[in-house]
Design an enzyme around this catalytic site. Sequence first.
Site, short mmCIF file in Angstrom:
data_model
loop_
_atom_site.label_atom_id
_atom_site.label_comp_id
_atom_site.label_asym_id
_atom_site.label_seq_id
_atom_site.Cartn_x
_atom_site.Cartn_y
_atom_site.Cartn_z
N PRO A 10 -62.91 -0.16 14.23
CA PRO A 10 -63.26 0.61 15.42
C PRO A 10 -64.04 1.89 15.13
CG PRO A 10 -60.90 0.68 15.01
CD PRO A 10 -61.46 -0.37 14.10
N ASN A 11 -65.01 2.12 15.99
CA ASN A 11 -65.86 3.32 16.01
C ASN A 11 -66.92 3.34 14.92
OD1 ASN A 11 -64.57 4.66 18.28
ND2 ASN A 11 -62.81 4.90 16.93
N ARG A 18 -72.96 10.39 14.79
CA ARG A 18 -72.07 11.54 14.99
C ARG A 18 -71.33 11.82 13.69
NH1 ARG A 18 -67.89 10.56 19.30
NH2 ARG A 18 -67.44 12.71 18.75
N TYR A 23 -69.30 11.18 7.67
CA TYR A 23 -69.66 9.77 7.49
C TYR A 23 -71.13 9.54 7.09
CZ TYR A 23 -65.15 9.17 9.73
OH TYR A 23 -63.81 9.22 10.02
N ASN A 75 -63.61 -2.40 6.08
CA ASN A 75 -63.28 -1.03 6.43
C ASN A 75 -62.55 -1.12 7.77
OD1 ASN A 75 -63.00 1.59 7.20
ND2 ASN A 75 -65.10 2.20 6.66
N ALA A 78 -59.52 3.19 11.68
CA ALA A 78 -58.19 3.74 12.00
C ALA A 78 -57.09 2.69 11.92
CB ALA A 78 -58.21 4.38 13.38
N HIS A 81 -54.43 2.49 9.04
CA HIS A 81 -53.19 3.28 8.99
C HIS A 81 -52.12 2.79 9.96
CE1 HIS A 81 -56.18 5.68 7.00
NE2 HIS A 81 -56.84 5.88 8.13
N ASP A 88 -51.23 -8.81 7.95
CA ASP A 88 -50.73 -10.19 7.98
C ASP A 88 -51.88 -11.20 7.94
OD1 ASP A 88 -48.10 -9.36 8.06
OD2 ASP A 88 -47.88 -9.62 10.22
N GLU A 99 -61.06 -3.17 0.12
CA GLU A 99 -60.95 -2.19 1.22
C GLU A 99 -61.89 -1.02 0.92
OE1 GLU A 99 -56.91 -0.82 1.54
OE2 GLU A 99 -57.42 0.83 2.89
N HIS A 101 -63.45 2.75 2.31
CA HIS A 101 -63.49 3.88 3.24
C HIS A 101 -64.65 4.78 2.85
CE1 HIS A 101 -59.80 2.70 5.06
NE2 HIS A 101 -59.32 2.50 3.84
N ILE A 102 -65.42 5.14 3.84
CA ILE A 102 -66.60 5.98 3.60
C ILE A 102 -66.17 7.36 3.13
CG2 ILE A 102 -68.59 7.04 4.74
CD1 ILE A 102 -68.48 4.55 6.68
N SER A 103 -65.18 7.92 3.81
CA SER A 103 -64.68 9.25 3.44
C SER A 103 -63.54 9.12 2.44
CB SER A 103 -64.19 9.98 4.70
OG SER A 103 -63.07 9.29 5.27
N ARG A 108 -58.04 14.07 3.46
CA ARG A 108 -58.01 14.33 4.90
C ARG A 108 -56.56 14.42 5.41
NH1 ARG A 108 -62.24 10.48 7.73
NH2 ARG A 108 -61.87 12.00 9.41
N ARG A 112 -53.83 9.73 7.28
CA ARG A 112 -54.84 8.82 6.70
C ARG A 112 -54.51 8.43 5.26
NH1 ARG A 112 -59.08 9.15 10.57
NH2 ARG A 112 -59.14 11.19 11.53
O1 CA2 Z 1 -63.54 6.86 5.88
C1 CA2 Z 1 -63.53 5.79 6.50
O2 CA2 Z 1 -64.33 4.89 6.30
C2 CA2 Z 1 -62.49 5.57 7.60
O3 CA2 Z 1 -62.05 4.22 7.52
C3 CA2 Z 1 -63.21 5.83 8.91
C4 CA2 Z 1 -62.29 5.78 10.12
C5 CA2 Z 1 -61.05 6.64 9.92
O4 CA2 Z 1 -60.14 6.46 11.00
C6 CA2 Z 1 -60.32 6.29 8.62
O5 CA2 Z 1 -59.22 7.14 8.47
C7 CA2 Z 1 -61.26 6.46 7.44
C8 CA2 Z 1 -63.02 6.29 11.37
C9 CA2 Z 1 -64.27 5.53 11.68
C10 CA2 Z 1 -65.03 6.29 12.72
O6 CA2 Z 1 -66.39 6.20 12.41
C11 CA2 Z 1 -67.24 7.09 12.98
C12 CA2 Z 1 -68.51 7.16 12.43
C13 CA2 Z 1 -69.41 8.04 12.93
C14 CA2 Z 1 -69.08 8.85 14.02
C15 CA2 Z 1 -67.83 8.77 14.57
C16 CA2 Z 1 -66.90 7.88 14.06
#
Ligand code: CA2
Length: 145
Positions: A10-11, A18, A23, A75, A78, A81, A88, A99, A101-103, A108, A112
Site C-alpha cells: 500500500p501507498n 511525495r 523514499y 515490499n 505498512a 508490520h 501465511d 523482503e 524496504h526502501i527506508s 524509524r 516499524r
Molecule cells: O521503507 C519502506 O519501503 C516501507 O516498506 C515503506 C512503507 C512503510 O509503511 C514501511 O514501514 C517501510 C510506506 C510506503 C509508503 O510509500 C510512500 C511513498 C511515497 C510517498 C508516500 C508514501
Amino acid sequence: MQKILVLHGPNLNLLGTRQPEIYGHETLAGVNNALHEKALIAGWELNYRQSNHEGELIDAIHTARDDGTCAIIINPAAYTHTSIAILDALNAFEGKVIEVHISNVHQREAFRHHSYVSLRADGVIAGLGTQGYHAALEAIMAAAK
Ligand code: CA2
C-alpha cells in the site's frame, strides 16, 4: 524462462511524488521498468504488481504459487508490520522470498522495527533506497546460477 514477481504494498504507488526525503525521487513505474529490463537482459521474466489491498496482495502470492514463479521480491509496506495473512500466504509459496524496504525501518518509529514477513523471508534488505530492489533481483539471479 524463470519467473520473478515483484510485489509492492500500500501507498507505494505514490513513490516519487511525495516524501522524497524518505523514499527518494524515483517513481514506481521507473523502478518496475528498470527491474524488468535488467531481468530480461539476463533471460528472466519479471512481473510486477502494486496493490493497496491486503487481499489482492495475497491473491497475487497465490497466483505466483501456481504459475511457476520461482521467487518473490516483496515490499509489503505498512502490511509488513501487521499482516499475519501475508505471512501465511508467503509460507505457502515454495520459492525464494526477499523482503525489501526502501527506508531503513530500524532507524524509524518502533512500530516499524517488527516484520511478520521477515519470519518467512530468505533475505531482508532495508535502507538502500530503490537500489534495494536491484540488490534483491541480483541475489535471486546469482543464486540460480
Ligand atoms: O521503507 C519502506 O519501503 C516501507 O516498506 C515503506 C512503507 C512503510 O509503511 C514501511 O514501514 C517501510 C510506506 C510506503 C509508503 O510509500 C510512500 C511513498 C511515497 C510517498 C508516500 C508514501
